[in-house]
Design an enzyme around this catalytic site. Structure first.
Site, PDB file in Angstrom:
ATOM      1  N   LYS A   1       5.046   7.706  14.568  1.00  0.00           N
ATOM      2  CA  LYS A   1       4.789   8.514  13.372  1.00  0.00           C
ATOM      3  C   LYS A   1       4.432   9.943  13.771  1.00  0.00           C
ATOM      4  CE  LYS A   1       3.076   4.634  10.643  1.00  0.00           C
ATOM      5  NZ  LYS A   1       1.925   4.047   9.948  1.00  0.00           N
TER       6      LYS A   1
ATOM      7  N   TYR B   1       4.549  11.982   6.608  1.00  0.00           N
ATOM      8  CA  TYR B   1       4.804  11.512   7.956  1.00  0.00           C
ATOM      9  C   TYR B   1       6.215  10.964   8.093  1.00  0.00           C
ATOM     10  CZ  TYR B   1       3.056   7.013   6.082  1.00  0.00           C
ATOM     11  OH  TYR B   1       2.829   5.891   5.320  1.00  0.00           O
TER      12      TYR B   1
ATOM     13  N   HIS C   1      -2.983   0.623  10.169  1.00  0.00           N
ATOM     14  CA  HIS C   1      -1.732  -0.111  10.000  1.00  0.00           C
ATOM     15  C   HIS C   1      -0.805   0.049  11.206  1.00  0.00           C
ATOM     16  CE1 HIS C   1      -2.485   0.926   5.509  1.00  0.00           C
ATOM     17  NE2 HIS C   1      -3.174  -0.147   5.872  1.00  0.00           N
TER      18      HIS C   1
ATOM     19  N   ASP D   1      -6.613  -3.480   3.346  1.00  0.00           N
ATOM     20  CA  ASP D   1      -7.424  -2.859   4.385  1.00  0.00           C
ATOM     21  C   ASP D   1      -8.807  -3.504   4.492  1.00  0.00           C
ATOM     22  OD1 ASP D   1      -5.250  -1.282   4.844  1.00  0.00           O
ATOM     23  OD2 ASP D   1      -6.058   0.491   3.860  1.00  0.00           O
TER      24      ASP D   1
END
Length: 180
Positions: free
Chosen positions: A71, A131, A62, A168
């Site tokens: 991130k 995250y 992503h 996905d």
């Protein structure tokens, strides 16, 4: 904090200093000054996310084409194979990937800068992934690259096909993907 360079120079694995004894352990999971010194960059984090996945779940790859997100990824329970892919078409490393095993035991974190796609595979019975992001989640700008794109050739450590979301499963091939 120890910095472990990766094959993509902007992606770093950060290893905190841990104080442990027979009572348990303590470590600083985030310190702005230490992060800036380790990465050589100043970032502000605006959102924290927590994801739990069962063994064999693969999330990703992503990224956001606007409101790109850096991130800082870590695992507080379990173990994952964490992957970053350079999605910046103007970059000399466009389409290249790097990966590291992050776990509750090794306490390592991966810094994935803006412009990279991110994904991970849960290697343990379950994995809790935390995250921090440098920008807010913006679903209208989110894109997905196929985890098994042969042009990427990611060496995912899975003996059988992973469990994927519909999003996905329908990710774009790198050659067709929108870049950052």
């Amino acid at each position: 904090m120890k910095v472990l360079p990766q094959s993509l120079p902007e992606v770093l694995v950060l290893e905190p200093s841990v104080q442990a004894d027979d009572r348990g352990f303590f470590f600083e999971s985030f310190n702005q000054a230490a992060f800036e010194a380790a990465t050589g960059s100043r970032r502000s984090f605006v959102q924290d996310n927590h994801s739990r996945s069962a063994r064999g779940v693969l999330r990703g790859l992503h990224y956001q084409v606007r409101q790109t997100q850096g991130k800082l990824v870590r695992v507080c329970a379990g173990e994952i194979f964490d992957v970053a892919v350079d999605m910046r078409r103007s970059s000399p490393t466009f389409g290249r990937w790097t990966a590291a095993v992050l776990s509750a035991d090794n306490r390592r974190q991966m810094w994935i800068p803006e412009g990279f796609a991110h994904g991970f595979l849960a290697l343990s019975e379950s994995a809790d992934v935390l995250y921090k992001t440098t920008d807010y989640y913006a679903p209208q700008y989110e894109r997905c690259v196929r985890w098994d794109d042969p042009d990427l050739g990611i060496a995912w450590p899975c003996a059988q096909p992973p469990t994927l979301s519909a999003k996905d499963l329908n990710g774009a091939r790198l050659r067709d993907a929108e870049s950052c």
